[in-house]
Motif scaffolding. Structure first.
Motif, PDB file in Angstrom:
ATOM      1  N   CYS A 121     177.022 -55.739  19.887  1.00 36.07           N
ATOM      2  CA  CYS A 121     177.699 -54.627  19.190  1.00 36.07           C
ATOM      3  C   CYS A 121     177.152 -54.463  17.780  1.00 36.07           C
ATOM      4  O   CYS A 121     176.932 -53.334  17.313  1.00 36.07           O
ATOM      5  N   TYR A 185     174.170 -60.369  25.177  1.00 33.29           N
ATOM      6  CA  TYR A 185     174.004 -59.471  24.031  1.00 33.29           C
ATOM      7  C   TYR A 185     172.935 -58.413  24.281  1.00 33.29           C
ATOM      8  O   TYR A 185     172.990 -57.311  23.722  1.00 33.29           O
ATOM      9  N   THR A 188     174.833 -55.785  26.250  1.00 32.66           N
ATOM     10  CA  THR A 188     175.759 -55.103  25.342  1.00 32.66           C
ATOM     11  C   THR A 188     175.004 -54.163  24.414  1.00 32.66           C
ATOM     12  O   THR A 188     175.452 -53.042  24.150  1.00 32.66           O
ATOM     13  N   GLY A 192     175.561 -50.280  24.216  1.00 33.33           N
ATOM     14  CA  GLY A 192     175.995 -49.754  22.927  1.00 33.33           C
ATOM     15  C   GLY A 192     175.114 -48.630  22.415  1.00 33.33           C
ATOM     16  O   GLY A 192     175.599 -47.661  21.821  1.00 33.33           O
TER      17      GLY A 192
END
Length: 292
Positions: A121, A185, A188, A192
């Motif tokens: 994020c 990640y 993500t 994102g």
């Protein structure tokens, strides 16, 4: 005024993104000994080796890489990375004062998942406003400019080197969880970057294309493009309407099309990003009676 407001929002977004990244390291990654890539991974390596503060090494490494980037890649690059270079190590110190030394949890799986989510994020927020996170993003760009080596190749090589350094003092379990966090990640980050960008592309083949086009214009407030074609069986001349709408408008638009022509041939595709007037730019309405 709008430009100033936009600049302020971009700066706040970069600060928020770096703050989330720093929180992940302090609250989830470091307390359970997870490994990670980038300058954070180098900082964690020297923290274990010399007992120095992670934020100090991260700042030193980021500053050195920032100077190299400025000298080789130019002022424009430096402008997009300067804020991240300073904010990230500062936020590491801030969170270190606010978060308990043992972090939020000692469950390594929870730390892996939430650490990866926060890192993804944080990077996504920073990149969405066109800024760079700096750090280990810089060497691949330099190598690409000087030697034309693909950025992805050098980036993976740098991350693998950092991970290998940390693997020497980590257990196999920590290494495997570290790899899992990298996967979390990365996923993500990709989600994102595309969040809010997904749209739907419609292709409509019908004998009532023009009526459908006018209905979409007036009732959905979306434009369209008419394409010429021929049917595959009878080779009759036909028209195809191409339009892009939001996901929320899909059900309404399909219902509208089939009310006009129940046998209309409709093709629906999801597109990851759309730019231009009506999406990234404001809509512009033109009086059709004044068109040349």
């Amino acid at each position: 005024m709008k430009k100033k407001l936009r600049l302020v929002l971009e700066i706040l977004t970069i600060i928020l993104g770096n703050s989330l990244y720093a929180l992940s390291v302090v609250a989830f990654v470091r307390p359970v000994g997870l490994i990670t890539g980038g300058t954070t991974g180098i900082g964690l390596f020297f923290d274990k080796l010399l007992g120095a503060r992670v934020s100090v090494f991260v700042f030193i490494i980021n500053f050195i890489l920032f100077v190299l980037g400025f000298l080789i890649l130019g002022k424009k690059f430096a402008a997009t990375t300067a804020l991240s270079t300073v904010v990230y190590p500062v936020m590491l110190e801030v969170w270190a004062m606010l978060v308990p030394p043992e972090g939020f949890t000692q469950d390594i799986l929870l730390c892996t998942v939430f650490g990866g989510l926060l890192i993804g994020c944080g990077i996504a927020l920073t990149m969405r406003v066109g800024a760079s996170t700096g750090g280990m993003d810089i060497p691949p760009l330099i190598v690409n400019k000087l030697f034309k080596v693909p950025v992805a190749v050098t980036l993976y090589a740098c991350d693998m080197a950092v991970l290998m350094c940390q693997a020497f003092y980590s257990t196999w379990e920590q290494v495997l969880y570290g790899v899992l966090m990298l996967i979390v990640y990365t996923m993500t980050l990709n989600k994102g970057l595309l969040l809010g960008q997904n749209k739907v592309e419609l292709k409509v083949i019908s004998e009532k294309v023009d009526e459908i086009r006018q209905a979409i214009l007036s009732q959905v407030d979306r434009g369209g493009t008419l394409l010429k074609g021929r049917t595959g069986y009878m080779l009759h001349e036909t028209e195809l309407l191409l339009s892009v709408i939001s996901s929320k408008e899909l059900a309404k638009t399909e219902k509208l099309i089939h009310e006009i022509d129940p046998i209309a041939f409709v093709i629906v595709n999801r597109v990851t990003e759309v730019s231009g007037r009506g999406f990234t730019d404001k809509k512009q309405y033109v009086d059709q009676g004044k068109e040349a």
